[in-house]
Design a protein around this motif. Structure first.
Motif, PDB file in Angstrom:
ATOM      1  N   THR A 219       0.963  -1.094   0.066  1.00 61.14           N
ATOM      2  CA  THR A 219       0.058  -0.033   0.161  1.00 61.14           C
ATOM      3  C   THR A 219       0.741   1.317   0.114  1.00 61.14           C
ATOM      4  O   THR A 219       1.607   1.299   0.881  1.00 61.14           O
ATOM      5  CB  THR A 219      -1.134   0.143   1.240  1.00 61.14           C
ATOM      6  N   PRO A 220       0.716   2.387  -0.834  1.00 61.96           N
ATOM      7  CA  PRO A 220       1.579   3.451  -0.881  1.00 61.96           C
ATOM      8  C   PRO A 220       1.677   4.195   0.573  1.00 61.96           C
ATOM      9  O   PRO A 220       0.602   4.410   1.211  1.00 61.96           O
ATOM     10  CB  PRO A 220       0.820   4.444  -2.011  1.00 61.96           C
ATOM     11  N   THR A 221       2.678   4.367   0.836  1.00 61.02           N
ATOM     12  CA  THR A 221       3.224   5.250   2.124  1.00 61.02           C
ATOM     13  C   THR A 221       3.682   6.378   1.792  1.00 61.02           C
ATOM     14  O   THR A 221       4.456   6.491   1.060  1.00 61.02           O
ATOM     15  CB  THR A 221       4.118   4.104   2.891  1.00 61.02           C
ATOM     16  N   TYR A 222       3.012   7.420   2.519  1.00 59.51           N
ATOM     17  CA  TYR A 222       3.597   8.853   2.300  1.00 59.51           C
ATOM     18  C   TYR A 222       4.277   9.323   3.461  1.00 59.51           C
ATOM     19  O   TYR A 222       3.517   9.254   4.579  1.00 59.51           O
ATOM     20  CB  TYR A 222       2.520   9.749   1.712  1.00 59.51           C
ATOM     21  N   ILE A 223       5.367  10.212   3.490  1.00 61.46           N
ATOM     22  CA  ILE A 223       6.044  10.582   4.446  1.00 61.46           C
ATOM     23  C   ILE A 223       6.063  12.194   4.307  1.00 61.46           C
ATOM     24  O   ILE A 223       6.455  12.903   3.396  1.00 61.46           O
ATOM     25  CB  ILE A 223       7.652  10.262   4.417  1.00 61.46           C
ATOM     26  N   THR A 224       5.483  12.778   5.258  1.00 63.57           N
ATOM     27  CA  THR A 224       5.439  14.361   5.427  1.00 63.57           C
ATOM     28  C   THR A 224       6.207  14.729   6.682  1.00 63.57           C
ATOM     29  O   THR A 224       6.088  14.126   7.596  1.00 63.57           O
ATOM     30  CB  THR A 224       3.821  14.766   5.436  1.00 63.57           C
ATOM     31  N   THR A 225       6.825  16.066   6.383  1.00 64.62           N
ATOM     32  CA  THR A 225       7.307  16.624   7.482  1.00 64.62           C
ATOM     33  C   THR A 225       6.888  17.994   7.840  1.00 64.62           C
ATOM     34  O   THR A 225       6.433  18.920   6.729  1.00 64.62           O
ATOM     35  CB  THR A 225       9.020  16.730   6.928  1.00 64.62           C
ATOM     36  N   THR A 226       7.075  18.625   8.732  1.00 67.31           N
ATOM     37  CA  THR A 226       7.035  19.972   9.311  1.00 67.31           C
ATOM     38  C   THR A 226       8.305  20.381  10.015  1.00 67.31           C
ATOM     39  O   THR A 226       8.912  19.395  10.746  1.00 67.31           O
ATOM     40  CB  THR A 226       5.976  20.279  10.318  1.00 67.31           C
ATOM     41  N   HIS A 227       9.026  21.413   9.830  1.00 67.40           N
ATOM     42  CA  HIS A 227      10.282  21.920  10.497  1.00 67.40           C
ATOM     43  C   HIS A 227      10.380  23.144  11.204  1.00 67.40           C
ATOM     44  O   HIS A 227       9.773  23.930  10.623  1.00 67.40           O
ATOM     45  CB  HIS A 227      11.118  21.663   9.087  1.00 67.40           C
ATOM     46  N   THR A 228      11.150  22.948  12.069  1.00 67.36           N
ATOM     47  CA  THR A 228      11.583  24.409  12.772  1.00 67.36           C
ATOM     48  C   THR A 228      12.850  24.505  13.324  1.00 67.36           C
ATOM     49  O   THR A 228      13.491  23.614  14.149  1.00 67.36           O
ATOM     50  CB  THR A 228      10.566  24.312  14.236  1.00 67.36           C
ATOM     51  N   THR A 255      14.479  21.043  14.371  1.00 64.00           N
ATOM     52  CA  THR A 255      13.549  19.888  15.052  1.00 64.00           C
ATOM     53  C   THR A 255      12.480  19.728  13.860  1.00 64.00           C
ATOM     54  O   THR A 255      11.932  20.590  13.262  1.00 64.00           O
ATOM     55  CB  THR A 255      12.777  20.644  16.206  1.00 64.00           C
ATOM     56  N   THR A 256      12.401  18.376  13.562  1.00 61.37           N
ATOM     57  CA  THR A 256      11.820  18.022  12.379  1.00 61.37           C
ATOM     58  C   THR A 256      10.418  16.830  12.886  1.00 61.37           C
ATOM     59  O   THR A 256      10.855  15.966  13.744  1.00 61.37           O
ATOM     60  CB  THR A 256      12.310  17.424  11.196  1.00 61.37           C
ATOM     61  N   HIS A 257       9.281  17.260  12.630  1.00 63.52           N
ATOM     62  CA  HIS A 257       8.312  16.302  12.840  1.00 63.52           C
ATOM     63  C   HIS A 257       7.940  15.628  11.667  1.00 63.52           C
ATOM     64  O   HIS A 257       7.468  16.016  10.498  1.00 63.52           O
ATOM     65  CB  HIS A 257       6.962  16.880  13.421  1.00 63.52           C
ATOM     66  N   VAL A 258       7.916  14.148  11.592  1.00 64.49           N
ATOM     67  CA  VAL A 258       7.583  13.128  10.558  1.00 64.49           C
ATOM     68  C   VAL A 258       6.502  12.405  10.894  1.00 64.49           C
ATOM     69  O   VAL A 258       6.216  11.771  11.981  1.00 64.49           O
ATOM     70  CB  VAL A 258       8.876  12.514  10.302  1.00 64.49           C
ATOM     71  N   THR A 259       5.497  12.211   9.804  1.00 69.04           N
ATOM     72  CA  THR A 259       4.622  11.476   9.921  1.00 69.04           C
ATOM     73  C   THR A 259       4.402  10.415   8.689  1.00 69.04           C
ATOM     74  O   THR A 259       4.637  10.943   7.434  1.00 69.04           O
ATOM     75  CB  THR A 259       3.228  12.331   9.974  1.00 69.04           C
ATOM     76  N   ALA A 260       4.384   9.196   8.698  1.00 67.33           N
ATOM     77  CA  ALA A 260       3.963   8.424   7.746  1.00 67.33           C
ATOM     78  C   ALA A 260       2.706   8.045   7.778  1.00 67.33           C
ATOM     79  O   ALA A 260       1.884   7.683   8.771  1.00 67.33           O
ATOM     80  CB  ALA A 260       4.873   6.960   7.942  1.00 67.33           C
ATOM     81  N   THR A 261       2.022   7.793   6.397  1.00 66.63           N
ATOM     82  CA  THR A 261       0.363   7.389   6.276  1.00 66.63           C
ATOM     83  C   THR A 261       0.393   6.702   5.272  1.00 66.63           C
ATOM     84  O   THR A 261       1.161   6.497   4.433  1.00 66.63           O
ATOM     85  CB  THR A 261      -0.293   8.876   5.994  1.00 66.63           C
ATOM     86  N   GLN A 262      -0.775   5.642   5.398  1.00 64.15           N
ATOM     87  CA  GLN A 262      -1.111   4.654   4.525  1.00 64.15           C
ATOM     88  C   GLN A 262      -2.772   4.919   4.249  1.00 64.15           C
ATOM     89  O   GLN A 262      -3.268   4.638   5.490  1.00 64.15           O
ATOM     90  CB  GLN A 262      -0.792   3.374   4.570  1.00 64.15           C
ATOM     91  N   ASN A 263      -3.275   5.015   3.289  1.00 68.40           N
ATOM     92  CA  ASN A 263      -4.833   5.337   3.154  1.00 68.40           C
ATOM     93  C   ASN A 263      -5.447   6.232   4.035  1.00 68.40           C
ATOM     94  O   ASN A 263      -6.253   6.005   4.830  1.00 68.40           O
ATOM     95  CB  ASN A 263      -5.624   3.781   3.370  1.00 68.40           C
ATOM     96  N   ASN A 264      -4.585   7.422   4.320  1.00 60.09           N
ATOM     97  CA  ASN A 264      -4.944   8.405   5.224  1.00 60.09           C
ATOM     98  C   ASN A 264      -5.084   8.194   6.686  1.00 60.09           C
ATOM     99  O   ASN A 264      -5.620   8.875   7.650  1.00 60.09           O
ATOM    100  CB  ASN A 264      -6.327   9.170   4.770  1.00 60.09           C
TER     101      ASN A 264
END
Length: 278
Positions: A219-228, A255-264
């Protein structure tokens, strides 16, 4: 710990890879569960979270293998009958009396029957084929990697990548598994963090990660980041011929916050901090 066999960053490896500390925490937890806490070898493990703090000044690579001392404490042991159900482990890693890293994680132990029931229908374990190791390097915003090491593919959305690890990587996929290994997600978090600090070389100094659910292979996995970025100014005073001179020093901690999601659905989150490589 030998200087090179487990490194993903071959070209400028002046320091041991901080994620080796994460892998050490994982493997130590499994070893202690089997060797000291009575968990049978056929049982499976869930690692719910992992955290570590590294001290780069004590992670330099020398001409000989690095001797490390691991001191561990297992707490909050919970049993189901006589069987260990879960535990939390804390670890201190030292080198020549100096702390190189500290950390820990929470583990759940599963019987083969429970694991099989939990993982249906995702119990297929693909058989890896021998890898082909490239001999060239790829200086990308993800850090300076061998092409085989890259686990991210850019998407049209800013700060979002698709997780695309090579399933034949000799380290990230060193054994067959029916889900994306946690170490692949940690490497993805590290590479995504590098995009915010590129081209400045940085050290990973802290990591706090949570594995919310299994991340599946197909299942496609997406990595998103926010950064400070945070710049801290320190003022030091030196005296020369009775004259004071102020020298501002402005190290930047990212500082980086990372999230991995599959199917939202979120499967993994992490907070990483890095400091410039000096």
């Amino acid at each position: 710990m030998a200087p090179d066999p487990h490194l993903l960053h071959h070209p400028h490896a002046t320091h041991h890879d901080p994620l080796q500390a994460a892998e050490t925490i994982r493997q130590t937890g499994l070893y202690l569960a089997h060797a000291e806490l009575g968990v049978p070898l056929d049982h499976h493990f869930l690692m719910w979270n992992i955290h570590l703090t590294t001290h780069p000044q004590h992670l330099t690579i020398g001409p000989t293998p690095t001797d490390l001392t691991l001191t561990t404490t297992c707490t909050t042991l919970r049993y189901k009958g006589k069987r260990l159900a879960d535990f939390t482990m804390h670890i201190n890693i030292t080198r020549n009396g100096h702390t190189t890293a500290t950390g820990g994680g929470q583990f759940t132990c599963l019987t083969p029957t429970t694991y099989h029931r939990l993982r249906q229908p995702h119990t297929h374990q693909p058989t890896p084929t021998p890898p082909t190791t490239p001999t060239t390097t790829d200086p990308t915003p993800y850090g300076r990697h061998l092409p085989l090491d890259l686990v991210l593919t850019p998407t049209p959305t800013p700060h979002t990548w698709q997780l695309t690890p090579n399933p034949h990587h000799p380290i990230l996929f060193d054994h067959t598994t029916d889900h994306i290994p946690g170490m692949v997600l940690l490497e993805a978090a590290r590479q995504a963090t590098h995009t915010h600090t590129h081209p400045t070389p940085t050290h990973l100094t802290t990591l706090h990660a949570t594995f919310h659910r299994y991340t599946e292979h197909h299942t496609p996995t997406y990595i998103t980041t926010t950064h400070t970025p945070t710049t801290t100014t320190h003022t030091t005073t030196t005296t020369t011929h009775s004259t004071d001179t102020n020298h501002p020093h402005t190290p930047t901690t990212h500082t980086t916050h990372v999230t991995a999601t599959q199917n939202n659905t979120t499967t993994f989150t992490a907070h990483l901090t890095t400091t410039p490589h000096t």
